[in-house]
Write a protein that holds these residues in place. Structure first.
Motif, PDB file in Angstrom:
ATOM      1  N   ALA A  16       9.293  23.620 -10.914  1.00  0.00           N
ATOM      2  CA  ALA A  16       9.096  25.019 -11.290  1.00  0.00           C
ATOM      3  C   ALA A  16       7.612  25.360 -11.232  1.00  0.00           C
ATOM      4  N   VAL A  17       7.308  26.546 -10.741  1.00  0.00           N
ATOM      5  CA  VAL A  17       5.937  27.045 -10.662  1.00  0.00           C
ATOM      6  C   VAL A  17       5.869  28.310 -11.507  1.00  0.00           C
ATOM      7  N   PHE A  18       4.840  28.393 -12.332  1.00  0.00           N
ATOM      8  CA  PHE A  18       4.687  29.517 -13.244  1.00  0.00           C
ATOM      9  C   PHE A  18       3.421  30.290 -12.908  1.00  0.00           C
ATOM     10  N   PRO A  19       3.441  31.615 -13.076  1.00  0.00           N
ATOM     11  CA  PRO A  19       2.277  32.421 -12.724  1.00  0.00           C
ATOM     12  C   PRO A  19       1.148  32.368 -13.751  1.00  0.00           C
ATOM     13  N   THR A  20       1.473  31.966 -15.003  1.00  0.00           N
ATOM     14  CA  THR A  20       0.450  31.908 -16.047  1.00  0.00           C
ATOM     15  C   THR A  20       0.654  30.664 -16.909  1.00  0.00           C
ATOM     16  N   GLN A  21      -0.403  30.277 -17.598  1.00  0.00           N
ATOM     17  CA  GLN A  21      -0.314  29.166 -18.531  1.00  0.00           C
ATOM     18  C   GLN A  21       0.673  29.494 -19.643  1.00  0.00           C
ATOM     19  N   SER A  22       0.649  30.711 -20.106  1.00  0.00           N
ATOM     20  CA  SER A  22       1.565  31.129 -21.162  1.00  0.00           C
ATOM     21  C   SER A  22       3.025  30.985 -20.732  1.00  0.00           C
ATOM     22  N   ASP A  23       3.334  31.376 -19.506  1.00  0.00           N
ATOM     23  CA  ASP A  23       4.701  31.229 -19.001  1.00  0.00           C
ATOM     24  C   ASP A  23       5.106  29.763 -18.951  1.00  0.00           C
ATOM     25  N   ALA A  24       4.209  28.909 -18.484  1.00  0.00           N
ATOM     26  CA  ALA A  24       4.504  27.479 -18.402  1.00  0.00           C
ATOM     27  C   ALA A  24       4.734  26.884 -19.784  1.00  0.00           C
ATOM     28  N   GLU A  25       3.907  27.255 -20.738  1.00  0.00           N
ATOM     29  CA  GLU A  25       4.035  26.714 -22.092  1.00  0.00           C
ATOM     30  C   GLU A  25       5.273  27.248 -22.803  1.00  0.00           C
ATOM     31  N   THR A  26       5.614  28.490 -22.568  1.00  0.00           N
ATOM     32  CA  THR A  26       6.853  29.034 -23.133  1.00  0.00           C
ATOM     33  C   THR A  26       8.047  28.280 -22.588  1.00  0.00           C
ATOM     34  N   TRP A  27       8.033  28.037 -21.278  1.00  0.00           N
ATOM     35  CA  TRP A  27       9.149  27.333 -20.648  1.00  0.00           C
ATOM     36  C   TRP A  27       9.318  25.926 -21.227  1.00  0.00           C
ATOM     37  N   ILE A  28       8.221  25.170 -21.356  1.00  0.00           N
ATOM     38  CA  ILE A  28       8.352  23.791 -21.862  1.00  0.00           C
ATOM     39  C   ILE A  28       8.855  23.805 -23.303  1.00  0.00           C
ATOM     40  N   GLY A  29       8.468  24.840 -24.054  1.00  0.00           N
ATOM     41  CA  GLY A  29       8.952  24.975 -25.426  1.00  0.00           C
ATOM     42  C   GLY A  29      10.447  25.199 -25.503  1.00  0.00           C
ATOM     43  N   GLU A  30      11.006  25.777 -24.466  1.00  0.00           N
ATOM     44  CA  GLU A  30      12.447  26.024 -24.411  1.00  0.00           C
ATOM     45  C   GLU A  30      13.204  24.889 -23.737  1.00  0.00           C
ATOM     46  N   ALA A  31      12.564  24.167 -22.846  1.00  0.00           N
ATOM     47  CA  ALA A  31      13.260  23.176 -22.013  1.00  0.00           C
ATOM     48  C   ALA A  31      13.074  21.732 -22.448  1.00  0.00           C
ATOM     49  N   TRP A  32      12.247  21.468 -23.453  1.00  0.00           N
ATOM     50  CA  TRP A  32      11.897  20.083 -23.761  1.00  0.00           C
ATOM     51  C   TRP A  32      13.099  19.216 -24.125  1.00  0.00           C
ATOM     52  N   ARG A  33      14.095  19.775 -24.793  1.00  0.00           N
ATOM     53  CA  ARG A  33      15.265  18.953 -25.171  1.00  0.00           C
ATOM     54  C   ARG A  33      16.007  18.441 -23.934  1.00  0.00           C
ATOM     55  N   GLY A  34      16.212  19.312 -22.974  1.00  0.00           N
ATOM     56  CA  GLY A  34      16.876  18.906 -21.740  1.00  0.00           C
ATOM     57  C   GLY A  34      16.055  17.881 -20.969  1.00  0.00           C
ATOM     58  N   LEU A  35      14.739  18.051 -20.973  1.00  0.00           N
ATOM     59  CA  LEU A  35      13.863  17.074 -20.319  1.00  0.00           C
ATOM     60  C   LEU A  35      13.974  15.722 -21.010  1.00  0.00           C
ATOM     61  N   ARG A  36      13.990  15.703 -22.337  1.00  0.00           N
ATOM     62  CA  ARG A  36      14.128  14.440 -23.081  1.00  0.00           C
ATOM     63  C   ARG A  36      15.438  13.755 -22.715  1.00  0.00           C
ATOM     64  N   GLU A  37      16.500  14.521 -22.571  1.00  0.00           N
ATOM     65  CA  GLU A  37      17.797  13.949 -22.205  1.00  0.00           C
ATOM     66  C   GLU A  37      17.746  13.290 -20.838  1.00  0.00           C
ATOM     67  N   ARG A  38      16.842  13.742 -19.975  1.00  0.00           N
ATOM     68  CA  ARG A  38      16.671  13.165 -18.629  1.00  0.00           C
ATOM     69  C   ARG A  38      15.663  12.015 -18.629  1.00  0.00           C
ATOM     70  N   GLY A  39      15.137  11.643 -19.802  1.00  0.00           N
ATOM     71  CA  GLY A  39      14.232  10.504 -19.882  1.00  0.00           C
ATOM     72  C   GLY A  39      12.753  10.846 -19.846  1.00  0.00           C
ATOM     73  N   VAL A  40      12.433  12.133 -19.910  1.00  0.00           N
ATOM     74  CA  VAL A  40      11.025  12.519 -19.923  1.00  0.00           C
ATOM     75  C   VAL A  40      10.453  12.268 -21.310  1.00  0.00           C
ATOM     76  N   GLU A  41       9.361  11.547 -21.363  1.00  0.00           N
ATOM     77  CA  GLU A  41       8.682  11.232 -22.615  1.00  0.00           C
ATOM     78  C   GLU A  41       7.461  12.138 -22.819  1.00  0.00           C
ATOM     79  N   ASN A  42       6.714  12.351 -21.753  1.00  0.00           N
ATOM     80  CA  ASN A  42       5.483  13.132 -21.812  1.00  0.00           C
ATOM     81  C   ASN A  42       5.411  14.105 -20.641  1.00  0.00           C
TER      82      ASN A  42
END
Length: 69
Positions: A23-49
């Motif tokens: 995913a590519v985001f136009p602003t830092q704020s958009d990227a940070e908002t997205w990770i705040g919403e998606a982190w649980r799904g990322l953790r389920e896929r094995g993402v630690e950091n």
């Protein structure tokens, strides 16, 4: 000049790079908002950091995706 493409790169618990969603985001704020919403799904896929990148340069990281105790 302001960055135009913000992306996340991911790693597992051993620090190995993991494939992301590209995913590519136009602003830092958009990227940070997205990770705040998606982190649980990322953790389920094995993402630690996660590391935030802007136009190919690392901005910060590692950002732990583990929930706070």
């Amino acid at each position: 000049m302001r960055p135009t493409q913000w992306t996340w790169k991911y790693e597992d618990a051993d620090g190995r790079a993991l494939a992301g969603d590209n995913a590519v985001f136009p602003t830092q704020s958009d990227a940070e908002t997205w990770i705040g919403e998606a982190w649980r799904g990322l953790r389920e896929r094995g993402v630690e950091n996660a590391h935030l990148w802007a136009d190919g340069a690392r901005v910060y990281g590692p950002l732990s995706l583990r929930p706070a105790d």
